[in-house]
Structures are given as C-alpha cells and as structure tokens.
Scaffold this motif. Sequence first.
Motif, PDB file in Angstrom:
ATOM      1  N   GLY A 241      39.614  38.196  53.057  1.00  0.00           N
ATOM      2  CA  GLY A 241      40.593  39.258  52.886  1.00  0.00           C
ATOM      3  C   GLY A 241      40.415  40.426  53.824  1.00  0.00           C
ATOM      4  N   ASP A 246      45.227  34.745  56.519  1.00  0.00           N
ATOM      5  CA  ASP A 246      45.965  35.035  55.283  1.00  0.00           C
ATOM      6  C   ASP A 246      45.437  34.088  54.209  1.00  0.00           C
ATOM      7  N   ARG A 248      45.072  34.471  51.008  1.00  0.00           N
ATOM      8  CA  ARG A 248      45.879  34.370  49.790  1.00  0.00           C
ATOM      9  C   ARG A 248      47.023  33.376  49.985  1.00  0.00           C
ATOM     10  N   ILE A 251      45.614  29.842  49.743  1.00  0.00           N
ATOM     11  CA  ILE A 251      45.364  29.409  48.368  1.00  0.00           C
ATOM     12  C   ILE A 251      46.674  29.122  47.649  1.00  0.00           C
ATOM     13  N   ASP A 252      47.671  29.980  47.853  1.00  0.00           N
ATOM     14  CA  ASP A 252      48.974  29.756  47.230  1.00  0.00           C
ATOM     15  C   ASP A 252      49.586  28.431  47.687  1.00  0.00           C
ATOM     16  N   PHE A 291      37.435  37.764  45.407  1.00  0.00           N
ATOM     17  CA  PHE A 291      38.726  37.586  46.055  1.00  0.00           C
ATOM     18  C   PHE A 291      39.383  36.269  45.620  1.00  0.00           C
ATOM     19  N   VAL A 292      38.596  35.198  45.636  1.00  0.00           N
ATOM     20  CA  VAL A 292      39.143  33.884  45.308  1.00  0.00           C
ATOM     21  C   VAL A 292      39.502  33.789  43.832  1.00  0.00           C
ATOM     22  N   LYS A 294      40.470  36.163  41.926  1.00  0.00           N
ATOM     23  CA  LYS A 294      41.717  36.914  41.727  1.00  0.00           C
ATOM     24  C   LYS A 294      42.916  36.106  42.215  1.00  0.00           C
ATOM     25  N   ALA A 295      42.747  35.451  43.379  1.00  0.00           N
ATOM     26  CA  ALA A 295      43.843  34.667  43.941  1.00  0.00           C
ATOM     27  C   ALA A 295      44.201  33.470  43.052  1.00  0.00           C
TER      28      ALA A 295
END
Length: 297
Positions: A241, A246, A248, A251-252, A291-292, A294-295
């Motif tokens: 992050g 990118d 996030r 992961i999305d 970070f992960v 949360k994602a």
Amino acid sequence: MVAGQQASARDRIAGAPISWGVCEVPNWGYQMPAERVLADMQSLGLRATEFGPDGFLPDAPADKATLLRSYGLQGVGGFLPVVLHDPGHDPIGEVDVFADACLASGAGVIVLAAITGLDGYDVRPTLDELQWKTLLGNLDRIAAHAAGRGLLAVIHPHMGTMVEGATDVQRVLDGSQIGLCVDTGHLVAAGADPVAITVANPSRVKHVHLKDVDAARAARVVAGEISFSDAVADGMWTVLGEGSVDVRAMIDALEGSGYQGWYVLEQDLMLRDGEPGGEGPIADVRRCLAFVEKALS
C-alpha cells in the motif's frame, strides 16, 4: 464479513522468510535464524509460511515439518529456483527433493523460478528458440509430475530470471499449461500489470505473492543504472500500500474471480548491516498483514 469468513480469509495469508532478509542469493546479507523468524510469524498470528531457501529450515523433510509445527505453522511450499532452459539439464530431481519436503509438512505448492544459472538476479541472458522450447516443455513436464504427487507447481515471474515481464508471461501462457504465481511487485517492477494479467487469465492464477515496489527504483534496475541487489538494499520493495502496486485492486480482482489460494506476504529485504535493532522486520510485516486483512474484510 462475518466472523467465520474473517477466520477463513486469515487462514489464507502466509508469511515468507524473505521478509526477514532470508534469501538464497550468495552474500545477500545477514541471515536471521529460523527460530527468530518463525517466532515472529507466530507472534503475528500467521498460521502458514513458505519454506525459505535451502539451509534455513532443517534439510530432512520430517525435521522441517516438526520445526514448523512447533511454532504452530503449516508449510505452504515455496520458492524453488531451478534452471529450466538448458537441454542438457533435467530439473526433475530437484523438484522431487522439494516435493518430499512439501509432502512431509502438509505443503502443496512448488513455486518455480526459471533462474539463469548464474548467481543472483543482476544479469539476465537472452534465450534462443531451443532454450525457450526447453523451458516451456519443462514447465509442463514439472507441472504434470508434481500433480502426480498431489502437488501444485506454478511459475513465478521474477526480475533477473528467464520469465520476468509481460512478454515472457504471455509466452508462458501461450506455450504451456502451467499455472502462474503472480508476484505483484516483480511484475510491476518489470513493467507488467499484474491486475490485467489476472483479469485476462483468472484460471491460470494459482498462487499469489503480495509485494509492493517503488517503481522509480525498479526502473533504474531495468535501465541498467543500478543492480537488483543494490536496489533491494536501497528499499525498492515497500510495505503493501506504500508503493506503486495497486494491491487492493489485485486482491479485489482475485476474490472476484473466485481465487481460493494463498496470499503470501513478501517484502524482499536485505540486511547488509547485520542483526537489525529494535523490533526488526516484524514491524513492516505487521503493517502488510493489516493491509491484507482489511482488503479481505
């Protein structure tokens, strides 16, 4: 996400010794002992890890498994650097040694890196057509051999190896059936887009290394202005992050495609000045983990 789903998501996050500076490259820097690294992983609540390089964990598969279990960790498998382009070299023996360790510790993934045959990742020769044919043939042969032993073999695009950027990845996708280990940092560093690769080839993405990178420093490596190892020592890889990836969106894209594999946290580190003071590398890994989580929530 409900509590059960959160636990499931966390169970798919794994550590990697390279985040503590433990690396297979000769003269890489200070190599932290396994007991410190594994204890740090345990304190973070990680439940799994890749193996790290030869010599980091015990050589005997049963001893490797026992040590990991003593810290509450499952083996994921991990990084296997092997020459794949040489017609005179058969890599199956190296794969089988690694597979034995996987099977003894409940691990399932052999992450192949198509190394040059030279030390480190600072020099990358160009392959001719015969060498490419050999490499692609070995990828499928290893994937089939690993599957026959109940394991998954994937190819890891990596700076300074024979499969590095977008052109190499496409050649692998077109010329073989092996799955990919998408390493977000290495692909962005080589000028590729890991999200686009994933969206275009969701069924081929079987394993993921989450890594962030300072693209400006990586561009200097690609341009030949600085060596790969010097760039790593200078902080080319960043906390998730905080770099040019990118993460996030990656992961999305993976979750949206139904990906059910591992998310391995990697912030490649070189400890040139010996034993780190203070908390050491665990501080950055903790931030990457947060970070992960949360994602994935």
